[in-house]
Design an enzyme around this catalytic site. Structure first.
Site, PDB file in Angstrom:
ATOM      1  N   THR A 152      39.044  30.160 -59.386  1.00  0.00           N
ATOM      2  CA  THR A 152      39.677  29.177 -60.094  1.00  0.00           C
ATOM      3  C   THR A 152      41.046  28.881 -59.377  1.00  0.00           C
ATOM      4  O   THR A 152      41.432  29.530 -58.744  1.00  0.00           O
ATOM      5  CB  THR A 152      40.082  29.461 -61.475  1.00  0.00           C
ATOM      6  OG1 THR A 152      41.194  30.523 -61.494  1.00  0.00           O
ATOM      7  CG2 THR A 152      38.889  30.168 -62.310  1.00  0.00           C
ATOM      8  N   HIS A 153      41.154  27.654 -59.366  1.00  0.00           N
ATOM      9  CA  HIS A 153      42.356  27.133 -58.215  1.00  0.00           C
ATOM     10  C   HIS A 153      42.261  27.153 -56.879  1.00  0.00           C
ATOM     11  O   HIS A 153      42.983  27.213 -56.186  1.00  0.00           O
ATOM     12  CB  HIS A 153      43.591  27.552 -58.933  1.00  0.00           C
ATOM     13  CG  HIS A 153      43.953  27.383 -60.450  1.00  0.00           C
ATOM     14  ND1 HIS A 153      44.367  26.298 -61.177  1.00  0.00           N
ATOM     15  CD2 HIS A 153      43.316  28.258 -61.412  1.00  0.00           C
ATOM     16  CE1 HIS A 153      44.285  26.545 -62.330  1.00  0.00           C
ATOM     17  NE2 HIS A 153      43.829  27.652 -62.542  1.00  0.00           N
ATOM     18  N   SER A 155      31.551  19.624 -30.588  1.00  0.00           N
ATOM     19  CA  SER A 155      32.691  19.018 -30.240  1.00  0.00           C
ATOM     20  C   SER A 155      32.561  18.630 -28.777  1.00  0.00           C
ATOM     21  O   SER A 155      32.046  19.660 -27.900  1.00  0.00           O
ATOM     22  CB  SER A 155      33.874  19.667 -30.389  1.00  0.00           C
ATOM     23  OG  SER A 155      34.846  19.212 -29.754  1.00  0.00           O
ATOM     24  N   LYS A 169      33.181  24.946 -30.889  1.00  0.00           N
ATOM     25  CA  LYS A 169      33.022  24.075 -32.516  1.00  0.00           C
ATOM     26  C   LYS A 169      31.661  24.058 -32.753  1.00  0.00           C
ATOM     27  O   LYS A 169      30.692  23.712 -32.246  1.00  0.00           O
ATOM     28  CB  LYS A 169      33.840  22.978 -32.277  1.00  0.00           C
ATOM     29  CG  LYS A 169      35.232  22.953 -32.250  1.00  0.00           C
ATOM     30  CD  LYS A 169      35.902  23.495 -33.460  1.00  0.00           C
ATOM     31  CE  LYS A 169      35.964  22.650 -34.684  1.00  0.00           C
ATOM     32  NZ  LYS A 169      37.003  21.484 -34.541  1.00  0.00           N
ATOM     33  N   ASN A 176      30.617  21.811 -36.157  1.00  0.00           N
ATOM     34  CA  ASN A 176      31.150  21.385 -37.155  1.00  0.00           C
ATOM     35  C   ASN A 176      30.353  20.848 -38.373  1.00  0.00           C
ATOM     36  O   ASN A 176      29.023  20.563 -38.004  1.00  0.00           O
ATOM     37  CB  ASN A 176      31.679  20.015 -36.586  1.00  0.00           C
ATOM     38  CG  ASN A 176      32.973  20.176 -35.867  1.00  0.00           C
ATOM     39  OD1 ASN A 176      33.608  21.216 -36.060  1.00  0.00           O
ATOM     40  ND2 ASN A 176      33.166  19.295 -34.661  1.00  0.00           N
ATOM     41  N   GLU A 233      30.153  16.886 -44.500  1.00  0.00           N
ATOM     42  CA  GLU A 233      31.359  15.978 -44.556  1.00  0.00           C
ATOM     43  C   GLU A 233      30.799  14.645 -44.834  1.00  0.00           C
ATOM     44  O   GLU A 233      31.532  13.806 -45.665  1.00  0.00           O
ATOM     45  CB  GLU A 233      32.232  15.974 -43.262  1.00  0.00           C
ATOM     46  CG  GLU A 233      32.689  17.165 -42.997  1.00  0.00           C
ATOM     47  CD  GLU A 233      33.196  17.337 -41.763  1.00  0.00           C
ATOM     48  OE1 GLU A 233      34.882  17.363 -41.560  1.00  0.00           O
ATOM     49  OE2 GLU A 233      32.741  17.566 -40.715  1.00  0.00           O
ATOM     50  N   LYS A 282      21.828  -6.807 -55.172  1.00  0.00           N
ATOM     51  CA  LYS A 282      20.994  -5.846 -54.409  1.00  0.00           C
ATOM     52  C   LYS A 282      21.706  -5.099 -53.221  1.00  0.00           C
ATOM     53  O   LYS A 282      21.399  -3.962 -53.069  1.00  0.00           O
ATOM     54  CB  LYS A 282      19.772  -6.861 -53.664  1.00  0.00           C
ATOM     55  CG  LYS A 282      18.953  -7.153 -54.834  1.00  0.00           C
ATOM     56  CD  LYS A 282      18.051  -8.393 -54.304  1.00  0.00           C
ATOM     57  CE  LYS A 282      17.776  -9.499 -55.365  1.00  0.00           C
ATOM     58  NZ  LYS A 282      19.294 -10.293 -55.828  1.00  0.00           N
TER      59      LYS A 282
HETATM   60  N1  ARG Z   1      17.695 -15.083 -54.344  1.00  0.00           N
HETATM   61  C1  ARG Z   1      18.072 -15.237 -55.943  1.00  0.00           C
HETATM   62  C2  ARG Z   1      18.669 -13.711 -56.326  1.00  0.00           C
HETATM   63  O1  ARG Z   1      18.455 -12.760 -55.562  1.00  0.00           O
HETATM   64  C3  ARG Z   1      16.811 -15.445 -56.458  1.00  0.00           C
HETATM   65  C4  ARG Z   1      17.068 -16.123 -57.867  1.00  0.00           C
HETATM   66  C5  ARG Z   1      17.519 -17.611 -57.568  1.00  0.00           C
HETATM   67  N2  ARG Z   1      17.686 -18.356 -58.752  1.00  0.00           N
HETATM   68  C6  ARG Z   1      18.235 -19.541 -58.746  1.00  0.00           C
HETATM   69  N3  ARG Z   1      18.339 -19.928 -60.090  1.00  0.00           N
HETATM   70  N4  ARG Z   1      18.899 -20.261 -57.988  1.00  0.00           N
HETATM   71  O2  ARG Z   1      19.355 -13.811 -57.315  1.00  0.00           O
END
Ligand code: ARG
Length: 458
Positions: free
Chosen positions: A152-153, A274, A280, A282, A287, A322
């Site tokens: 602990t610690h 290294s 070394k 590593n 990491e 995305k």
């Molecule tokens: N490439 C757009 C996105 O990933 C698709 C949807 C586009 N829709 C629009 N109303 N312009 O969100």
């Protein structure tokens, strides 16, 4: 796609800022699958003819084969994966291609594709987490009785077993898998058919497309369907939690592999040398797992802040959903694999661990517990007596069990020879046999339970 409304084309800057094809091409498989489900439904509902649907489906299959063979072409003018595919479809089958987008919008299309992608990512991650659990349980079984200092610690606290320490991570991953399963179950509703935001006037069958794509049901509100990304956030929250657990495990290996500890020899396959210091080895992989957790948490933050304050329904900000999800998923998949390899292949130096457990008065609590049990002394008083014994041993530079019985009696007359049996590290771990404790017998029980739930033959 919208030439009718516009007198001039977009500027170069507009084209560049608008294009999502450089990253959303990763959705091509989901996009084709969703389009095929959509056109099959349109045909079944009599919204497009069977002949047109067959031409569209054959075209989509051909495009899928092209993408698989050559990758997805990146033309910024076509903006995203949806328009790239639709434009290629038009090249292949002519104006009939335009019927595919009936009763659909890119808004419900992208929401559907992305859900499918995140759902696949959950499944892939689940497979990786199971492999990590298998590695943890396998090594825990091997080391159910290997004694190491528990901290602990980061100060020596009490002896524990290495198997117990490894199973702590098994438990964390067990909860992470449950988080992932929750997220997956919650996201498994199909937005397709929500169209731009309000639904559609065509007589579509949303239950059919939902079923065809493996969703449990269609979503219930079209505005929500095209404009929420909480399914992606659920995934990122889970990913962030998993990455925090992995980062802690990575940190253990980094500390254990350092020379003053020397608890573990890392597998060569997951270490680097290294360029200047020949001695070394590593722990770079560990990491980087620790480092990647920062980027994964950053991905969660990025999408949370993107979504904050967006009014209903779709806004283009959401196109930025995305990259953080893709980045987090790929970093996490690699991190899980790296830690699985590390756990499976590390050579634990149990001699060094055991020697370290002997240091630092790790069994002081056992002396106090002995005084409570054998001499009926209240724990607070026993704690005080033990502290005096530790101070004496420390002043002489010796271990607790190297104090003579006269030394111990000098501190408290109620102590007798039987105390020595309680002061070994073996006795200490064996004594901690409460449910979930570190005793080898408890570790073996937990290993058996874990193996059963993983379907693992040990
Ligand atoms: N490439 C757009 C996105 O990933 C698709 C949807 C586009 N829709 C629009 N109303 N312009 O969100």
């Amino acid at each position: 796609m919208w030439g009718g409304r516009f007198a001039a084309g977009p500027s170069a800057i507009m084209r560049e800022i608008n294009a999502s094809i450089p990253f959303d091409k990763a959705l091509w498989g989901q996009d084709i699958a969703a389009s095929k489900a959509h056109v099959a439904m349109l045909s079944a509902q009599g919204i497009v003819t069977a002949a047109d649907a067959a031409a569209i489906t054959a075209g989509l299959d051909q495009i899928a084969a092209e993408y698989a063979a050559n990758g997805v072409p990146e033309d910024w003018d076509l903006e995203d994966i949806h328009m790239t595919t639709e434009s290629r479809l038009a090249d292949l089958i002519g104006p009939v291609a335009g019927r595919l987008h009936t009763a659909r919008s890119r808004n419900d299309q992208v929401a559907t594709d992305f859900r499918l992608w995140v759902r696949d990512a959950c499944d892939e991650l689940e497979t990786g987490l199971i492999a990590l659990q298998v590695a943890l349980v396998t090594r825990a079984r091997e080391h159910a009785g290997s004694i190491m200092p528990g901290f602990t610690h980061l100060q020596t606290a009490q002896p524990v077993t290495l198997g117990h320490h490894l199973l702590a991570y098994y438990e964390m991953i067990r909860r992470d898998r449950s988080r992932l399963a929750d997220a997956r179950a919650r996201m498994n509703e199909c937005p397709l058919g929500a169209a731009a935001l309000a639904g559609t006037g065509f007589p579509i069958d949303r239950a059919a497309t939902a079923a065809a794509l493996g969703f449990d049901r269609p979503t219930a509100n079209s505005l929500d369907s095209v404009s929420d990304r909480d399914f992606a956030l659920d995934f990122l929250m889970t990913a962030a939690q998993i990455s925090l657990h992995l980062s802690r495990l990575a940190e253990e290996f980094i500390i254990w592999a350092s020379q003053p500890f020397g608890f573990v020899a890392l597998p060569d396959s997951l270490s680097t040398g290294s360029s200047i210091m020949p001695q070394k080895k590593n722990p770079d992989a560990a990491e980087l797992v620790r480092g990647h957790s920062g980027r994964i948490v950053g991905s969660l933050t990025a999408l949370m802040i993107t979504m904050k304050g967006l009014p209903l329904a779709y806004s283009k900000d959401m196109q930025d959903d995305k990259p953080p999800v893709f980045e987090a998923a790929s970093l996490l998949t690699l991190s899980v694999a790296a830690m699985t390899g590390m756990v499976a292949e590390a050579r634990f130096r149990t001699d060094r661990m055991r020697a370290a457990a002997e240091l630092g008065y790790a069994t002081a609590t056992d002396l106090a517990d002995w005084l409570v049990r054998q001499a009926d002394i209240p724990f607070r008083e026993a704690h005080h007596i033990t502290g005096t014994a530790v101070r004496l041993a420390e002043s002489r530079g010796i271990a607790l069990d190297q104090l003579s019985i006269d030394d111990l009696r000098g501190i408290d007359a109620r102590i007798d020879e039987t105390v020595y049996a309680a002061l070994s590290v073996e006795a200490s771990v064996a004594a901690r046999a409460s449910h979930g404790g570190t005793a080898p017998a408890q570790v073996n029980l937990r290993v058996a339970e874990a193996a059963l739930s993983l379907g693992l033959e040990l």
